[in-house]
Enzyme design. Structure first.
Site, PDB file in Angstrom:
ATOM      1  N   TYR A  95       0.787  -1.121   0.049  1.00 54.72           N
ATOM      2  CA  TYR A  95      -0.097   0.010  -0.006  1.00 54.72           C
ATOM      3  C   TYR A  95       0.668   1.193  -0.043  1.00 54.72           C
ATOM      4  CZ  TYR A  95      -3.196  -3.422   2.083  1.00 54.72           C
ATOM      5  OH  TYR A  95      -3.645  -4.597   2.266  1.00 54.72           O
TER       6      TYR A  95
ATOM      7  N   ASP B 248       3.053   2.761  -1.882  1.00 55.16           N
ATOM      8  CA  ASP B 248       3.296   3.657  -3.196  1.00 55.16           C
ATOM      9  C   ASP B 248       1.878   4.245  -3.258  1.00 55.16           C
ATOM     10  OD1 ASP B 248       5.449   2.027  -4.450  1.00 55.16           O
ATOM     11  OD2 ASP B 248       3.911   0.495  -3.723  1.00 55.16           O
TER      12      ASP B 248
ATOM     13  N   GLU C 163       7.511   2.789   4.425  1.00 52.06           N
ATOM     14  CA  GLU C 163       7.818   4.146   4.810  1.00 52.06           C
ATOM     15  C   GLU C 163       6.651   5.198   5.203  1.00 52.06           C
ATOM     16  OE1 GLU C 163       8.955   7.141   1.379  1.00 52.06           O
ATOM     17  OE2 GLU C 163       9.724   5.046   0.968  1.00 52.06           O
TER      18      GLU C 163
HETATM   19  O1  TRH Z   1       2.294  -1.208   2.266  1.00 54.08           O
HETATM   20  P1  TRH Z   1       3.844  -0.959   2.802  1.00 54.08           P
HETATM   21  O2  TRH Z   1       4.455  -2.155   3.099  1.00 54.08           O
HETATM   22  O3  TRH Z   1       4.394  -0.293   1.589  1.00 54.08           O
HETATM   23  C1  TRH Z   1       5.981  -0.527   1.194  1.00 54.08           C
HETATM   24  C2  TRH Z   1       6.538   0.643   1.227  1.00 54.08           C
HETATM   25  O4  TRH Z   1       6.263   1.729   0.306  1.00 54.08           O
HETATM   26  C3  TRH Z   1       8.212   0.443   0.836  1.00 54.08           C
HETATM   27  O5  TRH Z   1       9.020   1.459   1.027  1.00 54.08           O
HETATM   28  C4  TRH Z   1       8.063  -0.255  -0.443  1.00 54.08           C
HETATM   29  O6  TRH Z   1       9.418  -0.578  -0.859  1.00 54.08           O
HETATM   30  C5  TRH Z   1       7.139  -1.441  -0.476  1.00 54.08           C
HETATM   31  O7  TRH Z   1       5.909  -1.094  -0.137  1.00 54.08           O
HETATM   32  C6  TRH Z   1       7.063  -2.017  -1.667  1.00 54.08           C
HETATM   33  O8  TRH Z   1       3.830   0.027   4.015  1.00 54.08           O
HETATM   34  P2  TRH Z   1       3.603   1.647   4.136  1.00 54.08           P
HETATM   35  O9  TRH Z   1       4.513   2.469   3.459  1.00 54.08           O
HETATM   36  O10 TRH Z   1       3.697   1.945   5.636  1.00 54.08           O
HETATM   37  O11 TRH Z   1       2.107   1.990   3.569  1.00 54.08           O
HETATM   38  C7  TRH Z   1       0.943   1.476   4.114  1.00 54.08           C
HETATM   39  C8  TRH Z   1       0.132   2.535   3.950  1.00 54.08           C
HETATM   40  O12 TRH Z   1      -1.322   1.999   4.133  1.00 54.08           O
HETATM   41  C9  TRH Z   1       0.068   3.921   4.828  1.00 54.08           C
HETATM   42  O13 TRH Z   1      -0.336   4.834   3.919  1.00 54.08           O
HETATM   43  C10 TRH Z   1      -1.101   3.290   5.980  1.00 54.08           C
HETATM   44  C11 TRH Z   1      -1.971   2.638   5.007  1.00 54.08           C
HETATM   45  N1  TRH Z   1      -3.027   1.814   5.532  1.00 54.08           N
HETATM   46  C12 TRH Z   1      -4.380   2.091   5.425  1.00 54.08           C
HETATM   47  O14 TRH Z   1      -4.694   3.403   5.031  1.00 54.08           O
HETATM   48  N2  TRH Z   1      -5.172   1.476   6.250  1.00 54.08           N
HETATM   49  C13 TRH Z   1      -5.044   0.158   6.834  1.00 54.08           C
HETATM   50  O15 TRH Z   1      -5.660  -0.356   7.652  1.00 54.08           O
HETATM   51  C14 TRH Z   1      -3.521   0.039   7.008  1.00 54.08           C
HETATM   52  C15 TRH Z   1      -3.014  -1.269   7.695  1.00 54.08           C
HETATM   53  C16 TRH Z   1      -2.365   0.798   6.185  1.00 54.08           C
END
Ligand code: TRH
Length: 356
Positions: free
Chosen positions: A13, A15, A260
């Protein structure tokens, strides 16, 4: 100015999370006109769903393919084009830019890192054969880097319990007031079972909030469900919107986060956390984690330093939980320090100053 943000959702998520947070900041705080072209609109819409309609309506969330045509008209021509995480602009879109009445600036928005080398590359030009100016933009914690996404800035005291989002109301009514609350959002490789079993050995009640998909990691509904004593209770959550997830982090005593965006929000929540950094094959993530810990723990005493490093590298809670009060105070101080350092608006403001 008009901004076009290109977002390709690889597998998680993050990106979409970063693009959406940047877009809303540029639009609602800085008054910019923003479109996001995304190859997976349902995911982007899900994240954006909780936001107030006044904010959402000003940002256009569009399918990737619709970028091919609609910027040729003068009124639609962008001033700034963002390639999020170095994604490739569609060729037909690029071809349109070349004949557009004005040439935009292209920004290659990189991954966030606390590593010192990024400041030498931040803002550097990336000459292209097509002649449109393009620059590297490195988000970071240092003054000379691109900053971090701080919007919406969390209030100085956590949002009140009465502001509980509708999607979390049911779960919240089941939580015990005296229990410590821990939210969990990690990658599948985390030693979660062992970690929770060890947590259960502590003389403390815990309510564990499992974000969407994490109950399955513990075998719940899918096979051998983890067995835990009464004083530690698991609460599976639905996928909630980004604003609701931010709220959740602010209301927990401890958070486990991963890519991130959740990593930054956990810091802005001012609470202790484990950053389960995205594992890379060449172990580059270990260097990134160490670089962050160097900054995060600057000035911390030896006890807190060792406990935090142990926790962040998945040592069992019984080995470091004794430091939780000191860590909570440190988390609060780090939050204040971050907001001060990013004063003036963080990444979105630095980006505007850069292209302006
Ligand atoms: O989903 P991620 O693991 O994304 C990652 C990072 O971008 C990483 O750098 C990249 O290399 C990889 O993907 C491919 O974790 P991140 O960055 O924390 O993003 C999660 C997003 O999802 C954040 O904006 C919060 C959102 N989110 C919700 O909106 N609702 C939810 O219930 C949850 C659990 C998260």
């Amino acid at each position: 100015m008009r901004w076009d943000i290109f977002c390709q959702i690889v597998d998680n998520y993050g990106d979409a999370g970063v693009c959406w947070r940047l877009a809303r900041s540029l639009s609602s705080i800085h008054g910019q006109t923003v479109r996001i072209f995304c190859d997976n609109l349902p995911t982007l819409n899900l994240l954006a769903s909780g936001v107030h309609v006044d904010i959402k309506d000003k940002i256009q969330l569009l399918p990737w393919e619709s970028s091919f045509e609609n910027h040729r008209h003068q009124a639609q021509a962008p001033d700034v084009v963002i390639e999020a995480f170095g994604c490739q602009l569609p060729e037909r879109y690029l071809a349109g830019l070349l004949v557009a009445p004005k040439k935009p600036i292209i920004i290659n928005l990189e991954y966030l890192s606390a590593e010192p080398w990024i400041v030498d590359f931040h803002g550097k030009s990336s000459p292209q054969s097509h002649g449109i100016p393009k620059y590297f933009f490195f988000p970071g914690f240092q003054d000379q880097a691109g900053g971090i996404l701080i919007d919406p800035v969390p209030p100085s005291s956590p949002p009140s319990i009465s502001s509980i989002p509708a999607s979390l109301e049911k779960v919240w009514s089941q939580l015990r007031p005296h229990a410590k609350r821990i939210s969990i959002f990690c990658y599948p490789g985390a030693p979660l079972r062992k970690w929770l079993e060890d947590l259960a050995s502590l003389d403390q009640d815990f309510d564990i909030l499992l974000t969407h998909g994490h109950a399955e990691l513990l075998g719940i509904n899918t096979g051998q469900a983890i067995q835990l004593p009464e004083h530690i209770q698991l609460h599976p959550l639905p996928f909630v919107s980004q604003d609701e997830y931010d709220w959740l982090l602010s209301q927990c005593d401890f958070n486990i986060v991963r890519g991130e965006d959740s990593f930054v929000r956990a810091q802005l929540a001012g609470k202790p956390f484990i950053w389960h950094i995205y594992p890379q094959e060449d172990r580059a993530h270990e260097v990134k984690l160490a670089a962050f810990l160097d900054l995060y723990l600057e000035g911390a005493n030896q006890d807190l330093r060792l406990s935090t490093i142990a926790a962040m590298t998945w040592a069992m809670p019984s080995q470091w939980f004794g430091a939780i009060d000191a860590w909570s105070a440190h988390g609060e101080a780090w939050r204040a320090h971050l907001l001060k350092k990013q004063g003036g608006g963080g990444l979105a403001a630095r980006l505007l100053a850069f292209v302006g």
